[in-house]
Design an enzyme around this catalytic site. Structure first.
Site, mmCIF file in Angstrom:
data_model
loop_
_atom_site.group_PDB
_atom_site.id
_atom_site.type_symbol
_atom_site.label_atom_id
_atom_site.label_comp_id
_atom_site.label_asym_id
_atom_site.label_seq_id
_atom_site.Cartn_x
_atom_site.Cartn_y
_atom_site.Cartn_z
ATOM 1 N N GLU A 166 31.511 27.585 56.970
ATOM 2 C CA GLU A 166 32.632 26.941 57.666
ATOM 3 C C GLU A 166 32.478 25.429 57.540
ATOM 4 O O GLU A 166 31.664 24.829 58.236
ATOM 5 C CB GLU A 166 32.641 27.331 59.155
ATOM 6 N N GLN B 298 37.710 33.744 73.880
ATOM 7 C CA GLN B 298 37.036 34.247 72.668
ATOM 8 C C GLN B 298 37.276 35.752 72.526
ATOM 9 O O GLN B 298 37.449 36.252 71.416
ATOM 10 C CB GLN B 298 35.530 33.949 72.745
ATOM 11 N N ASP C 54 35.527 22.272 65.987
ATOM 12 C CA ASP C 54 36.146 22.471 64.671
ATOM 13 C C ASP C 54 36.999 21.246 64.403
ATOM 14 O O ASP C 54 37.729 20.795 65.295
ATOM 15 C CB ASP C 54 37.050 23.717 64.684
ATOM 16 N N HIS D 290 31.265 28.134 70.577
ATOM 17 C CA HIS D 290 32.321 27.355 71.244
ATOM 18 C C HIS D 290 32.230 27.469 72.770
ATOM 19 O O HIS D 290 32.711 26.602 73.477
ATOM 20 C CB HIS D 290 33.692 27.779 70.732
ATOM 21 N N HIS E 274 33.203 23.453 61.068
ATOM 22 C CA HIS E 274 32.545 23.708 62.362
ATOM 23 C C HIS E 274 31.259 22.875 62.501
ATOM 24 O O HIS E 274 30.317 23.051 61.744
ATOM 25 C CB HIS E 274 32.231 25.208 62.481
HETATM 26 ZN ZN LIG Z 1 34.186 26.808 65.154
#
Ligand SMILES: [Zn+2]
Length: 303
Positions: A271, A190, A225, A218, A274
């Site tokens: 999003e 990340q 995702d 995550h 997600h």
């Molecule tokens: Zn994501």
């Protein structure tokens, strides 16, 4: 007519004039008096009405906060913050004020942040106010079946992985393709991602769509995702699969984590791709009440 009679008539006339004048004066006084009373009553009424429109008196304010203190998720240590936040957001309900301050929304993102509680559980909340340590790796990560993933080596915590595969299988039975394309990410990974985005777009922009290391969901192994294998994942919203996910994801314990109309609450841009595993019961509640996981968490899980 004699003089005396004339005199008498004159006096009579004078008396009746005085009498009439008196009556007129009395009538005028009565009308004037009624007007004064009416005016007084009107002014009182107006004052009362005006009072209603004005900001609540201290007594009213305290009553409302008495209501706040009865909420199961009211936190005494946040009381000063509730009051300050209410001054800035007078249109919010008491419930909203308590909820939003508990989330941390009265402070800028990435300030007043605390280490994540409920590690290694489906209840974990990670966002711009709750971070994971550099060395946190969820227990029991398992690889998703290649049948339901766009790449190799995509891992979720075992129960989230099972739920995801079950969901993707159900979609497949309706001739739809739901594939995982990004799942567990380590802190280090990340960090690389975030730093690249910052280089590309600047820190301010990167912060709207990418999590800083330690602040990404995550890293929990509970977020995924998705894409449909045809459209780019960022276009997931236009697919049949997205419509299906909107109607069915919660039945498998997943929620759309960053909805379009909840950017302020989550701190992230919309999003459509997600999803987060929270378990069937919580996912159903969130789906039915159209709330974010932040709101659910501070109202039902945080102690
Ligand atoms: Zn994501």
């Amino acid at each position: 007519m004699t003089d005396i009679r004339k005199k008498h008539l004159k006096i009579k006339k004078k008396n009746s004039t005085i009498f009439l004048t008196c009556i007129v004066l009395i009538i005028i006084s009565i009308i004037y008096g009624i007007n004064i009373i009416n005016n007084k009553q009107l002014t009182n009424k107006e004052n009362k009405l005006q009072k209603k429109d004005n900001t609540p008196t201290i007594k009213e304010e305290d009553t409302s906060f008495e209501k706040a203190s009865k909420l199961s998720y009211y936190r005494k240590e946040n009381d000063t913050r509730y009051r300050a936040y209410r001054k800035l957001n007078p249109s919010l309900t008491t419930e909203q004020i308590v909820t939003e301050v508990n989330i941390g929304l009265d402070n800028p993102y990435y300030t007043n942040d605390i280490p994540v509680e409920k590690l290694n559980s489906q209840y974990i909340l990670v966002n711009k106010y709750n971070y994971l340590s550099k060395d946190y790796i969820p227990a029991d990560l398992q690889e998703i079946s290649s049948q339901y993933s766009a790449k190799n080596m995509l891992y979720l915590v075992s129960y989230a992985k099972d739920a995801f595969e079950e969901m993707a299988k159900a979609a497949k039975q309706e001739n739809l393709t739901v594939l995982a394309m990004s799942t567990y990410r380590s802190y280090d990974y990340q960090e690389q991602l975030y730093n690249n985005y910052v280089k590309q777009d600047g820190k301010e922009n990167a912060d709207t769509y990418s999590a800083r290391p330690g602040y990404s969901e995550h890293q929990t192994g509970l977020a995924v995702d998705v894409c449909n294998g045809k459209e780019s994942y960022t276009n997931f919203e236009v697919t049949q699969e997205f419509i299906w996910m909107q109607e069915n994801a919660y039945k498998f314990g997943f929620i759309l984590r960053f909805p379009k109309d909840k950017v302020r609450e989550t701190g992230y841009s919309y999003e459509s791709w997600h999803y987060r595993y929270v378990g069937k019961e919580i996912a159903e509640f969130i789906h039915n009440h159209n709330i974010t996981y932040e709101e659910y968490y501070v109202q039902n899980i945080q102690k």
